[in-house]
Design an enzyme around this catalytic site. Structure first.
Site, PDB file in Angstrom:
ATOM      1  N   SER A 106      -8.189   4.958   4.825  1.00  0.00           N
ATOM      2  CA  SER A 106      -6.842   4.648   4.360  1.00  0.00           C
ATOM      3  C   SER A 106      -5.943   5.885   4.531  1.00  0.00           C
ATOM      4  O   SER A 106      -5.833   6.407   5.639  1.00  0.00           O
ATOM      5  CB  SER A 106      -6.897   4.134   2.923  1.00  0.00           C
ATOM      6  OG  SER A 106      -5.681   3.542   2.537  1.00  0.00           O
ATOM      7  N   ASP A 142      -5.254  -6.575   6.967  1.00  0.00           N
ATOM      8  CA  ASP A 142      -4.789  -5.298   6.440  1.00  0.00           C
ATOM      9  C   ASP A 142      -3.421  -5.000   7.047  1.00  0.00           C
ATOM     10  O   ASP A 142      -3.275  -5.020   8.275  1.00  0.00           O
ATOM     11  CB  ASP A 142      -5.787  -4.203   6.821  1.00  0.00           C
ATOM     12  CG  ASP A 142      -5.433  -2.824   6.283  1.00  0.00           C
ATOM     13  OD1 ASP A 142      -4.346  -2.664   5.686  1.00  0.00           O
ATOM     14  OD2 ASP A 142      -6.238  -1.915   6.474  1.00  0.00           O
ATOM     15  N   HIS A 190      -7.730  -5.016   3.107  1.00  0.00           N
ATOM     16  CA  HIS A 190      -7.864  -3.560   3.084  1.00  0.00           C
ATOM     17  C   HIS A 190      -8.904  -3.076   2.073  1.00  0.00           C
ATOM     18  O   HIS A 190      -9.742  -2.225   2.380  1.00  0.00           O
ATOM     19  CB  HIS A 190      -6.501  -2.921   2.778  1.00  0.00           C
ATOM     20  CG  HIS A 190      -6.461  -1.430   2.906  1.00  0.00           C
ATOM     21  ND1 HIS A 190      -6.231  -0.794   4.102  1.00  0.00           N
ATOM     22  CD2 HIS A 190      -6.625  -0.444   1.983  1.00  0.00           C
ATOM     23  CE1 HIS A 190      -6.240   0.514   3.915  1.00  0.00           C
ATOM     24  NE2 HIS A 190      -6.483   0.757   2.638  1.00  0.00           N
TER      25      HIS A 190
END
Length: 312
Positions: free
Chosen positions: A157, A254, A284
């Site tokens: 991320s 995502d 995600h």
């Protein structure tokens, strides 16, 4: 929108309200409270050491956690791990399980960085802390039992975005030679103008509104403007030549999916060896559900890829 989530992920989809980034301080407190009482991670077979290392000029010390396979005398490769959290939440502890797994099964020394968080510490604080950790790792390779020619960066991320940034910084500053970059669901583009950003406005926990908020915390009023540096948002980099090989992970649902794939394509265009895996049916935060089959496949692939990159 309606999404065809993987069957293992449907039940958990409604459990991620805690990832509200409008009030980072409150969310950090909730996450710490939620983790209270959980058993400590199993460190069997791994020596774990907490240190504070020299940081950039405006932050004299940076906390790191070092994981080294126990009882191993030979020199090992190393992985610089950078946690996620949208640049505003997260801490070293959240990646304990991942780092322990990498140390054990990849057979590598892992150095995980506790970088400063926005909005209290906006860009470039976090990126410079992570780069300082890379410098320290390379400079202390001998005492850590690390082969300085086999250092990888790994992040998920925001940590994936910071990993890409550190790799660019190392190239441009003639810093330590990074052997491999593992960019897992990377947050790379403050412009938030991809098709996946337009579509995935209501996906669990991490969605387009959260992405926009995180970039505003990290970059302030510059977010989405014309003067954002490539070390803040690596998707803005035009020249990716001279970078190390990469592995890029994306999830189907995502909002960061398309910027991850586009970054891989830019690496391809620069002649950099890249592998890309887009896992279908996943949103995600699916990586936080370790029992899901898609999460297990992703974890196994991480070990396989890093072992191949660092051990040949």
């Amino acid at each position: 929108m309606s999404y065809r989530y993987d069957s293992d992920l449907i039940e958990a989809a409604g459990n991620f309200g805690v990832f509200d980034l409008t009030n980072p301080q409150e969310t950090r407190a909730k996450l710490i409270a939620a983790s209270a009482g959980r058993p400590a991670p199993d460190t069997t077979g791994v020596e774990v050491t907490d240190l504070e290392i020299p940081g950039p000029a405006d932050n004299p010390r940076v906390p790191v956690r070092v994981y080294r396979p126990a009882g191993v005398d030979q020199t090992l490769p190393a992985v610089l791990n950078i946690h996620g959290g949208g640049f505003v939440i997260g801490r070293i502890e959240v990646d304990d399980a991942t780092c322990l797994d990498i140390a054990r099964r990849v057979e590598a020394v892992v150095v995980s960085v506790g970088y400063r968080l926005a909005p209290e510490h906006p860009y470039p604080a976090g990126a410079e802390d992570c780069y300082a950790a890379l410098l320290w790792l390379a400079e202390h390779a001998s005492e850590l039992g690390v082969d300085a020619t086999r250092i990888a960066v790994h992040g998920i991320s925001a940590g994936g975005g910071l990993s890409a940034a550190v790799t660019l910084m190392a190239r441009d500053r003639s810093g330590p030679a990074i052997a491999f970059q593992y960019l897992d669901l990377p947050e790379l583009d403050d412009r938030c103008d991809t098709l996946s950003m337009a579509r995935f406005t209501d996906t669990p926990g991490w969605n387009t509104p959260n992405a926009a908020i995180s970039w505003r915390h990290y970059l302030g009023e510059r977010a989405g403007g014309d003067d954002v540096p490539v070390y803040a948002a690596p998707a803005r980099a035009k020249d990716l030549s001279g970078l190390p090989p990469a592995y890029v992970v994306a999830f189907e649902y995502d909002p960061c999916r398309d910027e991850a794939v586009a970054y891989a394509e830019t690496l391809f265009a620069a002649g950099i060896p890249v592998e890309v895996h887009v896992f279908s049916g996943a949103y995600h935060l699916a990586y936080l559900i370790p029992t899901a089959k898609v999460s297990r496949r992703r974890a196994e692939e991480r070990v396989t890829v890093l072992r191949h990159a660092l051990h040949g």
